[in-house]
Write a protein that holds these residues in place. Sequence first.
Motif, PDB file in Angstrom:
ATOM      1  N   LYS A   7       0.570  -1.330   0.057  1.00 50.89           N
ATOM      2  CA  LYS A   7       0.283  -0.233  -0.017  1.00 50.89           C
ATOM      3  C   LYS A   7       1.066   1.075   0.504  1.00 50.89           C
ATOM      4  O   LYS A   7       0.611   2.277  -0.747  1.00 50.89           O
ATOM      5  CB  LYS A   7      -1.105   0.500   1.426  1.00 50.89           C
ATOM      6  N   ARG A   8       2.155   1.753   0.902  1.00 58.37           N
ATOM      7  CA  ARG A   8       3.266   2.508   0.704  1.00 58.37           C
ATOM      8  C   ARG A   8       3.621   2.754  -0.464  1.00 58.37           C
ATOM      9  O   ARG A   8       3.294   3.924  -1.394  1.00 58.37           O
ATOM     10  CB  ARG A   8       3.751   2.137   2.032  1.00 58.37           C
ATOM     11  N   ALA A   9       3.487   1.667  -0.947  1.00 55.40           N
ATOM     12  CA  ALA A   9       4.518   1.593  -1.857  1.00 55.40           C
ATOM     13  C   ALA A   9       4.125   1.858  -3.293  1.00 55.40           C
ATOM     14  O   ALA A   9       4.047   2.673  -4.580  1.00 55.40           O
ATOM     15  CB  ALA A   9       5.069   0.692  -2.776  1.00 55.40           C
ATOM     16  N   THR A  10       2.836   2.292  -3.889  1.00 58.47           N
ATOM     17  CA  THR A  10       1.729   2.319  -4.233  1.00 58.47           C
ATOM     18  C   THR A  10       2.095   4.113  -4.204  1.00 58.47           C
ATOM     19  O   THR A  10       1.161   4.350  -5.167  1.00 58.47           O
ATOM     20  CB  THR A  10      -0.033   1.781  -4.330  1.00 58.47           C
ATOM     21  N   LEU A  11       1.954   4.983  -3.336  1.00 63.38           N
ATOM     22  CA  LEU A  11       1.885   6.446  -3.659  1.00 63.38           C
ATOM     23  C   LEU A  11       3.006   6.388  -3.946  1.00 63.38           C
ATOM     24  O   LEU A  11       3.942   6.667  -3.605  1.00 63.38           O
ATOM     25  CB  LEU A  11       1.586   7.010  -1.528  1.00 63.38           C
ATOM     26  N   GLN A  35     -13.323  15.298  -3.677  1.00 60.78           N
ATOM     27  CA  GLN A  35     -13.029  13.579  -3.455  1.00 60.78           C
ATOM     28  C   GLN A  35     -11.969  13.053  -3.242  1.00 60.78           C
ATOM     29  O   GLN A  35     -11.551  12.264  -2.387  1.00 60.78           O
ATOM     30  CB  GLN A  35     -14.011  13.217  -4.389  1.00 60.78           C
ATOM     31  N   MET A  36     -11.280  13.212  -4.243  1.00 66.03           N
ATOM     32  CA  MET A  36      -9.577  13.224  -4.125  1.00 66.03           C
ATOM     33  C   MET A  36      -8.489  13.785  -3.618  1.00 66.03           C
ATOM     34  O   MET A  36      -7.769  12.613  -3.431  1.00 66.03           O
ATOM     35  CB  MET A  36      -9.442  13.026  -5.736  1.00 66.03           C
ATOM     36  N   TYR A  37      -8.762  15.274  -2.772  1.00 64.43           N
ATOM     37  CA  TYR A  37      -7.779  15.209  -1.969  1.00 64.43           C
ATOM     38  C   TYR A  37      -7.839  15.254  -0.968  1.00 64.43           C
ATOM     39  O   TYR A  37      -6.794  14.249  -0.376  1.00 64.43           O
ATOM     40  CB  TYR A  37      -8.434  16.949  -1.860  1.00 64.43           C
ATOM     41  N   LYS A  38      -9.287  14.367  -0.625  1.00 67.44           N
ATOM     42  CA  LYS A  38      -9.579  13.981   0.935  1.00 67.44           C
ATOM     43  C   LYS A  38      -8.932  12.444   0.377  1.00 67.44           C
ATOM     44  O   LYS A  38      -8.339  12.218   1.857  1.00 67.44           O
ATOM     45  CB  LYS A  38     -10.913  14.236   0.666  1.00 67.44           C
ATOM     46  N   SER A  39      -9.229  11.350   0.091  1.00 67.05           N
ATOM     47  CA  SER A  39      -9.107  10.086   0.266  1.00 67.05           C
ATOM     48  C   SER A  39      -7.265  10.413  -0.678  1.00 67.05           C
ATOM     49  O   SER A  39      -6.897   9.538   0.845  1.00 67.05           O
ATOM     50  CB  SER A  39      -9.588   9.812  -1.190  1.00 67.05           C
ATOM     51  N   ILE A  40      -6.899  10.754  -1.764  1.00 57.97           N
ATOM     52  CA  ILE A  40      -5.627  10.787  -1.325  1.00 57.97           C
ATOM     53  C   ILE A  40      -4.580  11.606   0.089  1.00 57.97           C
ATOM     54  O   ILE A  40      -3.802  10.333   0.233  1.00 57.97           O
ATOM     55  CB  ILE A  40      -4.661  10.957  -2.425  1.00 57.97           C
ATOM     56  N   SER A  41      -4.849  12.225   0.229  1.00 60.70           N
ATOM     57  CA  SER A  41      -4.475  12.875   1.826  1.00 60.70           C
ATOM     58  C   SER A  41      -4.541  11.581   2.630  1.00 60.70           C
ATOM     59  O   SER A  41      -3.832  11.639   3.571  1.00 60.70           O
ATOM     60  CB  SER A  41      -5.047  13.936   2.151  1.00 60.70           C
ATOM     61  N   ALA A  42      -5.577  11.010   3.049  1.00 59.33           N
ATOM     62  CA  ALA A  42      -5.851  10.311   3.566  1.00 59.33           C
ATOM     63  C   ALA A  42      -4.994   8.720   3.905  1.00 59.33           C
ATOM     64  O   ALA A  42      -4.271   8.847   4.507  1.00 59.33           O
ATOM     65  CB  ALA A  42      -7.257   9.580   3.905  1.00 59.33           C
ATOM     66  N   SER A  46      -2.401   8.154   6.381  1.00 57.88           N
ATOM     67  CA  SER A  46      -1.953   6.508   6.839  1.00 57.88           C
ATOM     68  C   SER A  46      -0.727   5.483   6.751  1.00 57.88           C
ATOM     69  O   SER A  46      -0.379   5.455   7.736  1.00 57.88           O
ATOM     70  CB  SER A  46      -3.287   6.171   6.494  1.00 57.88           C
ATOM     71  N   ALA A  47       0.208   6.227   5.881  1.00 58.27           N
ATOM     72  CA  ALA A  47       1.009   5.993   5.271  1.00 58.27           C
ATOM     73  C   ALA A  47       2.141   6.908   6.105  1.00 58.27           C
ATOM     74  O   ALA A  47       3.756   7.006   6.379  1.00 58.27           O
ATOM     75  CB  ALA A  47       1.961   5.723   4.017  1.00 58.27           C
ATOM     76  N   GLN A  48       1.637   7.771   6.715  1.00 57.86           N
ATOM     77  CA  GLN A  48       2.764   8.858   7.863  1.00 57.86           C
ATOM     78  C   GLN A  48       3.562   9.589   7.166  1.00 57.86           C
ATOM     79  O   GLN A  48       4.617   9.653   7.388  1.00 57.86           O
ATOM     80  CB  GLN A  48       3.966   7.972   9.300  1.00 57.86           C
ATOM     81  N   ARG A  49       3.101   9.378   6.109  1.00 62.61           N
ATOM     82  CA  ARG A  49       3.815  10.557   5.516  1.00 62.61           C
ATOM     83  C   ARG A  49       3.431  12.048   5.108  1.00 62.61           C
ATOM     84  O   ARG A  49       2.424  12.416   4.861  1.00 62.61           O
ATOM     85  CB  ARG A  49       3.687  10.303   3.598  1.00 62.61           C
ATOM     86  N   TYR A  50       3.565  12.675   6.939  1.00 60.63           N
ATOM     87  CA  TYR A  50       2.618  13.912   6.886  1.00 60.63           C
ATOM     88  C   TYR A  50       3.035  15.077   5.804  1.00 60.63           C
ATOM     89  O   TYR A  50       2.265  15.299   5.116  1.00 60.63           O
ATOM     90  CB  TYR A  50       2.808  14.394   8.185  1.00 60.63           C
ATOM     91  N   SER A  51       3.740  15.614   5.328  1.00 55.75           N
ATOM     92  CA  SER A  51       4.732  16.509   4.314  1.00 55.75           C
ATOM     93  C   SER A  51       3.940  16.174   3.397  1.00 55.75           C
ATOM     94  O   SER A  51       3.532  17.314   2.663  1.00 55.75           O
ATOM     95  CB  SER A  51       6.299  16.711   5.103  1.00 55.75           C
TER      96      SER A  51
END
Length: 321
Positions: A7-11, A35-42, A46-51
């Motif tokens: 999952k993390r690798a697909t980002l 909707q994409m902004y909300k789902s992708i940022s989430a 989740s991957a703790q890639r906050y920046s």
Amino acid sequence: MSREKPKRATLPPVQENIDKLDKAINAGNFYGAQQMYKSISARYVSAQRYSEALDLLHSGACLQLNHGQVTCGAELAVLFVETLVKGKIPFDEDILDRVRKIYKMFPQIPVPSNLGDDDDVQELAEALGAAKTRVEGCSSFLRAAIKWSAEFGAPRNGDPQLHVMLAEYIYSESPELDMARVSYHFVRGNNPKKFASTLVNFMGKCYPGEDDIVIARAVLMYLSMGNLRDANYLMDELKRQVTSQELDFPQSDLVQFITFLLQTLERDALPLFNMLRVNYKSSIDREPAFIELLDDIGEKFYGVRRRNPLQGMFGDLLKMM
């Protein structure tokens, strides 16, 4: 655990998503992009890639607001602050600049004041509704930012610059102006000169007899926080600006009370403080909130313990018995 890694690798790098959603916004697909902004940022969160989540949400909020999509932009702005909290991002000037950039993207549109035919009435109703949406959206964003700043490194009441931003926006954009709310944020800010300018502007258009109450409330709010310096500065700056604009400074018993109060608080003079409250009771009673503010001032400057209403009630019952 093994399922998390794919999952993390697909980002992808966040700039790819920013560019893709930028195109969607510019093509007018505001809802789909939202909707994409909300789902992708989430997913970044989740991957703790906050920046990267912050970069995406900041870009989205600014773009939506720039295209007049206030509700969408405000939602992403609040999510930006919520991500600061989730990532435990400390308060600093760089983050403050990003918050300020979003704030400056909120539209500032004068509400029409002239009423004419039915079309004008309809236009005014729509303008008032849009103004209310703008104020609610910007207020939600800045209140969240103030709370985050207070928890992660700014002063206890939140960053003063954020309070000034909120006070200015409420004053300039609110269709139903609440000067108590404006004053609340200005006194927690760091710009009493701008506060004075706002009050002078309001005094030029308020109802007769309302100007002295606005001045008194502002001064008492500063004093209730123990801030005698800015309370004095505000009064001096108000008089200076009123004089320079050849206006009349309000002369009333309430203003006289405020003048004497400022002088009294310069020294240890609790009996005089209490005497002023008694002598000017009729003026103080014009605004119910003044009594509580004066109680706060007595506690801050003279250590007077506030009376518990329940204790007073039971005390009165005992006396009757």
